[in-house]
Design a protein around this motif. Sequence first.
Motif, PDB file in Angstrom:
ATOM      1  N   TRP A  15      27.105  29.904  15.110  1.00 44.39           N
ATOM      2  CA  TRP A  15      28.234  30.722  14.690  1.00 44.39           C
ATOM      3  C   TRP A  15      29.258  30.859  15.815  1.00 44.39           C
ATOM      4  O   TRP A  15      28.888  31.049  16.977  1.00 44.39           O
ATOM      5  CB  TRP A  15      27.771  32.113  14.276  1.00 44.39           C
ATOM      6  CG  TRP A  15      27.025  32.167  12.972  1.00 44.39           C
ATOM      7  CD1 TRP A  15      25.704  32.386  12.794  1.00 44.39           C
ATOM      8  CD2 TRP A  15      27.595  32.001  11.666  1.00 44.39           C
ATOM      9  NE1 TRP A  15      25.391  32.365  11.461  1.00 44.39           N
ATOM     10  CE2 TRP A  15      26.540  32.132  10.739  1.00 44.39           C
ATOM     11  CE3 TRP A  15      28.887  31.746  11.192  1.00 44.39           C
ATOM     12  CZ2 TRP A  15      26.736  32.026   9.365  1.00 44.39           C
ATOM     13  CZ3 TRP A  15      29.078  31.634   9.821  1.00 44.39           C
ATOM     14  CH2 TRP A  15      28.013  31.773   8.924  1.00 44.39           C
ATOM     15  N   GLU A  16      30.533  30.788  15.427  1.00 38.55           N
ATOM     16  CA  GLU A  16      31.649  31.029  16.342  1.00 38.55           C
ATOM     17  C   GLU A  16      32.498  32.165  15.771  1.00 38.55           C
ATOM     18  O   GLU A  16      32.821  32.165  14.578  1.00 38.55           O
ATOM     19  CB  GLU A  16      32.510  29.779  16.498  1.00 38.55           C
ATOM     20  CG  GLU A  16      31.758  28.574  17.028  1.00 38.55           C
ATOM     21  CD  GLU A  16      32.605  27.310  17.008  1.00 38.55           C
ATOM     22  OE1 GLU A  16      32.126  26.281  17.514  1.00 38.55           O
ATOM     23  OE2 GLU A  16      33.746  27.353  16.475  1.00 38.55           O
ATOM     24  N   ASP A  17      32.844  33.104  16.632  1.00 37.63           N
ATOM     25  CA  ASP A  17      33.691  34.220  16.215  1.00 37.63           C
ATOM     26  C   ASP A  17      35.150  33.801  16.371  1.00 37.63           C
ATOM     27  O   ASP A  17      35.627  33.581  17.490  1.00 37.63           O
ATOM     28  CB  ASP A  17      33.391  35.455  17.067  1.00 37.63           C
ATOM     29  CG  ASP A  17      33.997  36.720  16.481  1.00 37.63           C
ATOM     30  OD1 ASP A  17      33.552  37.806  16.879  1.00 37.63           O
ATOM     31  OD2 ASP A  17      34.916  36.623  15.635  1.00 37.63           O
TER      32      ASP A  17
ATOM     33  N   ASP B 262      32.175  21.776   8.763  1.00 31.35           N
ATOM     34  CA  ASP B 262      32.455  23.164   9.128  1.00 31.35           C
ATOM     35  C   ASP B 262      32.245  24.093   7.940  1.00 31.35           C
ATOM     36  O   ASP B 262      32.448  23.702   6.775  1.00 31.35           O
ATOM     37  CB  ASP B 262      33.886  23.317   9.631  1.00 31.35           C
ATOM     38  CG  ASP B 262      34.067  22.822  11.058  1.00 31.35           C
ATOM     39  OD1 ASP B 262      33.058  22.467  11.689  1.00 31.35           O
ATOM     40  OD2 ASP B 262      35.226  22.786  11.524  1.00 31.35           O
TER      41      ASP B 262
END
Length: 451
Positions: A338-340, A390
């Motif tokens: 996960w990327e914020d 993605d």
Amino acid sequence: MNQQRARRGHEDDWWRQLYGDGEGGGQGAAGGAAGRAGVRTAGPSDAGPSDAPDTLDDRVESALRAVRAQAEPKPWEPPVRPAAPPPEPSPPIPLPATGPASRDTSSDTAPGTPSDTAPDPLSDIPPDTAPDTAPDTAPDTPPSRTAGFVGDRPPTYDPEPGALPAADPGALDDLVPDTALDGARYGSLTLRAASQRGDSARYRGEVRRDALLTARFGAGRQALILVAVATPPPAAEGAHRAARDACAWIGGAVGRSYTQLAEDIRTDHRDALKSGLQRLTDRSYGKLRGRARELGAAPERYTAALRCLLLPADPDCRTRVFFGVGAGGLFRLRDGAWEDLEPATADHDTGDAPGSDGGPPRPAPGSHTAEGPVRPAPFLFRAAFARPGDILLLCSAGLAEPLQEEPAFAARLAARWKAPEPPGLVDFLATAQLRVKGHTKDRTAVGVWEA
């Protein structure tokens, strides 16, 4: 005369023999058996003279009655059957061992480190383990354990809907369904969206406060998809209407300007896109402020956090645009992690940035009024390029908070959603409602899978 008397006496003897009125010969229905056994039965001769009529017609009628009584069938009665013996009790079914010790944790994915062999989050459900102590607001019945959860024990609230919200017969359009579910597929993207009432609201019979809007404007390659998520402030009466108004008004504003917005996205004119979306957002919040005045409500109570995604249907355009105001989350799942993507502080634009001439701050058009700022928080904007594989996730605070605070929850979602194919609507909802103790808010999640 003697002949008549003799004939009369002979007839009397015959009738006495037929009906057992005398001692001789045959006995009647009442005394035949006793006579045949040698037992003398009482008859009219023993009782003395009788006042009963004894004409020939009377005797014929008496004989006919006797014949009819013997010829009439008896009414049918069902046979008497013996009662069946009671069934023997079934042997008790042994129950599985309960408690955290019975759970096999050898295959659990370590928090924050999902892998290709991570178990399905919905199949790794521990057995029924009731909490040691329940809060004062706990439901009266034990909660069901059919829904997945993370942690050492399930949340106290039942995972299924409980009481329905109270309905006003004059305002039935205020009713909100417990769960909203939607989806679509355009070009290289697959959209999944779900909004669900939180555990606390379900138990108290309150409406779902989160609002969700999915809309397509235009057709073909020129179409533009808008997804809007709105969450009102807590404990504000009727605030779910503000969330719905926010989605509806931003939807109308985008729909009237979608041609220019889609062109700005395709040509990557981000400055023009950002300023245009900020104006549309400010106008929507200006309408919310006006509606608050109409209702006699405080403007800070009749408002909502608003987060939106713009997704071009053109398969050659992979730019995804986020904009909004207030709390929530924007994440991307790439390569299993996960990327914020929440815009950094430097990207926040409140309309108060210093002018290019170094003078005092100049408010953005429509961002302020004489009563104060139109929107309750800074305007957020981000445009991102999507790569195949993605997954972009836009969500309300009810899902963003456990995703940020519970590594096990984030790992379960990643393990479930990183499959090569996008989930179906039901599977997406099942994963989005994975439960975490202590997180009882409404949840709204929008996922975009890139092929």
